[in-house]
Design an enzyme around this catalytic site. Structure first.
Site: not given
Length: 181
Positions: A140, A71-74, A142, A112
């Site tokens: 996920h 995940c690019e956020h976490h 995250c 995703q």
């Protein structure tokens, strides 16, 4: 990258010189490079000319392709399966190449929704088929390990191109076939 991981471990309050952590920055850097190895690949080198003439127009489905991405956020993993279908127009692709396309895009920092579209667009670019369908189902970490901590949630995304978008019967056939056990 090793120095960054060393700094990160120290910022957590750990001693990077203790026995269990001495080689961790090196191992973490190698793992992170591997988990993001899709950046070093292109559609052309993944396909490696494995396009073949075929006179079939019947649906080709590769289902339950395992995928692992970050995940690019976490920077936490999401793990799931991908189902890919296409309707050939004179060409088919080597079976393993479908999985390799999924892998190439999954091995990048992702969301995703974008991953699903990138896979569909790559198959469309490679084959120019009458249609492409991609469905991804993933868990996920995250969402499971932090935040709302929901252990059994699954995200499903789809991208439908060509006849899969325009013809409900084609889309329904695909969805029915991937949901068969």
């Amino acid at each position: 990258m090793e120095a960054v991981f060393s700094d990160l471990i120290q910022e957590l309050g750990e001693d990077v010189t203790r026995e269990g952590l001495i080689d961790t920055p090196k191992r973490a850097a190698a793992a992170f490079r591997f988990l993001n190895s899709g950046y070093a690949q292109s559609l052309d080198n993944v396909l490696n000319n494995a396009l073949f003439e075929a006179d079939t127009e019947d649906m080709v489905i590769v289902k339950d392709i395992e995928l692992y991405s970050l995940c690019e956020h976490h920077l936490l993993p999401f793990i799931g399966k991908c189902h890919v279908a296409y309707l050939p127009k004179g060409k088919v692709i080597g079976l393993s190449k479908v999985a390799r396309i999924v892998e190439m895009y999954a091995r990048r920092l992702q969301i995703q929704e974008r991953l699903t579209k990138q896979i569909a667009d790559a198959i469309q670019t490679a084959l120019q088929p009458a249609g492409v369908a991609v469905v991804i189902e993933a868990k996920h970490l995250c969402m499971m390990m932090r935040g709302v901590e929901k252990q059994n949630s699954v995200m499903t995304t789809s991208s439908m191109l060509g006849l899969f978008r325009r013809q409900i019967s084609t889309r329904s056939e695909f969805l029915g076939l991937i949901n068969r056990k």
